[in-house]
Write an enzyme that holds these catalytic residues in place. Structure first.
Site: not given
Ligand code: TNX
Length: 575
Positions: A349-351
């Site tokens: 997630d969230e990169t």
């Protein structure tokens, strides 16, 4: 399906087909009647069983001489019988005899693991009358799920950890039950806030009581590394010294402690899914291993409250990809050796800073390490941006807002990634953030947690369906078709596990004990998600649920669970 002798006359039917509202415990006006089972109202149970028939006549009263008889010679089933005796002991004071028996007779609680295969692994039937209580399943796991129902047929005081003087009568019913979804998870973020083993066990007990079967442990993030890896002691030696808002500790599970958690979960028929997050949410690893950074210098340990996209491990060149790969293989091998379950979660997630090539380098390195251990990959749905191994599971955490874009020229990234996952053959675990993220504040009065998805009162946690999470607002054209949905998961993140969480904390005194935070955010969010995972869609009814939920409150009070008495739920009046 076989039912044992039953003396009571059937009085009402609350089954899948008949749930049009009035027959079930539905309607706020029925609130208080529902708490006291009557001839026309089946006892309130969460999650709602597939079929529940209330019966006339006295129920079965458990006394000090009641026996728990386990049919056949299944050691696991005997273990379930013993766990029932242990469960009943603190409040009743009874030391109930548990034995294996071919032909149980007389007044007893009978656990029969030799029911038909058609019950499935987790299904069961439960019948109770004046003479006995009988739970039938196809194996020990179904018996264990049935026992969670039996608890709710007893007075709420049965959950007390100290002796109570009550009459322990099991409401007379006939129940047939089985889960809607095979995967029903509860996630705990032990990285931002460290939960000692006893607190994790408490969370396991709470999830098990609502028939969840999976514990997902978010073991690594920017703010901490929580699992010992012998070959890289720095991961805990450095990465274990921080939490969000704290530094200077030693906050991680030793191998033995982690195995204790796994064993505790297993005894409750719960599978542990360990998560090693990456390539972002990795500051703790980057503080511990210099070679995960592009300049080969370890970053300082991070104990702040930063959210998405802080930084990621270096994947820009072959040497750093090799470093990352070695790190992932070492860690995943170590975690797999301690984890008997079939899954390892590799985050994803969230990169936002990752190029497609860098991101895919992570997916390849992490997923091949998981496959080499013979395990199935789980990842957040962003993982579909890389090439997935066949049979992977994706955890979808998009929200209702995404649905308006389905089928349009500008679909939300979550929807595009879900499509990519479907095209790669993945199945899905549904954790829509505006429903299943238990760290979302219920309302403006909630002292802890976040509200980036707005407030999530319990009705919002309850009123959704996995099959339409990726559909258009009218429910059509789901990107993830029903046959690709493995189940649901409720997620308790711990970014803001402190009082006054609408701003950053100024003192560690704002932090309650982790279990205080967890109890408050979990109850009643978790029972709502548990019902989505277990109960047939045809039984879904907010009025019914809110009344049955309210009837749980005395159990939580007896168990010492500090729940949120959200206004609007017909909680029983305190006597
Ligand atoms: C998003 S969802 C995150 C977490 C945070 C959470 C807080 C996801 C896979 N990432 O890192 O803890 O929001 O609500």
């Amino acid at each position: 399906m076989r039912f044992p002798r039953h003396r009571g006359r059937l009085a009402s039917l609350a089954c899948t087909a008949a749930l049009t509202g009035s027959l079930v415990v539905g309607g706020t006006s029925a609130a208080h009647a529902a708490v006291q089972p009557t001839a026309s109202t089946p006892p309130p149970i969460v999650p709602q069983p597939v079929s529940e028939l209330a019966a006339h006549g006295p129920g079965f009263t458990i006394s000090a001489t009641t026996r728990i008889e386990v049919t056949g010679d299944d050691a696991d089933a005997l273990g379930v019988g013993r766990s029932l005796a242990a469960l009943l002991h603190p409040a009743t004071g009874f030391d109930l005899r548990v034995s294996l028996s071919r032909a149980p007779e007389g007044r007893a609680i009978v656990l029969d693991p030799e029911g038909p295969a058609s019950l499935g692994t987790e299904g069961y039937t439960l019948s109770s009358g004046a003479r006995d209580v009988r739970i039938t399943a196809h194996g020990a796991e179904g018996l264990f799920r049935g026992i969670q129902t039996l608890r709710q047929l007893l007075p709420g005081d049965v959950e007390s950890t100290t002796l109570r003087h009550d009459t322990w009568t099991v409401a007379p019913v006939r129940i047939t039950d089985r889960p809607r979804y095979a995967y029903r998870g509860a996630m705990l973020d032990v990285a931002r806030r460290f939960f000692p083993v006893a607190d994790v066990e408490r969370y396991i007990d709470q999830a098990a009581a609502y028939k969840m079967n999976t514990l997902h442990l978010h073991l690594t993030d920017d703010q901490g590394w929580r699992i010992a890896v012998d070959a890289i002691p720095e991961l805990t030696g450095v990465g274990g010294t921080t939490q969000s808002g704290f530094t200077g500790g030693s906050w991680y599970y030793t191998k033995e402690q982690y195995q204790q958690i796994v064993a505790y979960a297993k005894a409750r028929f719960i599978t542990v899914v360990p998560e090693i997050d990456g390539p972002g949410h990795t500051s703790a690893a980057m503080a511990s291993i210099p070679g995960l950074n592009c300049d080969d210098k370890a970053i300082p340990p991070y104990s702040g409250f930063g959210g998405p996209g802080l930084r990621m491990i270096c994947l820009t060149d072959p040497q750093h990809i090799a470093n990352a790969s070695q790190y992932l293989t070492t860690v995943i091998d170590a975690v797999a050796a301690l984890t008997p379950g079939p899954y390892i979660h590799i985050g994803g997630d969230e990169t936002p800073q990752a190029t497609a090539a860098e991101y895919n380098a992570y997916v390849q390195a992490a997923s091949s390490a998981v496959r080499a251990q013979g395990r199935t990959v789980i990842g957040w749905h962003q993982l579909a941006q890389g090439t997935l191994p066949a049979g992977s599971l994706l955890q979808y955490w998009g929200d209702s807002g995404d649905r308006a874009t389905v089928g349009s020229a500008h679909e939300a990234a979550d929807i595009v990634e879900a499509r990519e996952g479907v095209a790669q053959g993945a199945s899905f675990i549904m954790s829509p953030a505006d429903r299943a993220y238990m760290d979302m504040r219920y309302d403006a009065s909630t002292p802890y947690g976040l509200s980036w998805e707005g407030f999530v009162p319990v009705q919002k946690s309850y009123d959704w369906d996995p099959t339409t999470v990726t559909a258009k607002p009218d429910g059509s054209s789901p990107v993830v078709a029903a046959d690709r949905i493995a189940g649901v998961e409720a997620a308790l993140w711990s970014d803001r596990a402190y009082n006054g969480s609408t701003s950053l904390p100024t003192s560690t005194s704002q932090f309650p004990e982790p279990s205080v935070y967890a109890d408050f955010m979990t109850f009643p969010h978790l029972p709502a998600i548990a019902e989505i995972g277990w109960s047939p869609q045809s039984t879904h009814d907010w009025n019914s649920f809110s009344v049955r939920l309210a009837a749980q409150a005395p159990r939580w009070t007896a168990a010492g669970i500090g729940y949120y008495a959200e206004p609007g739920i017909p909680w029983p009046k305190l006597s």
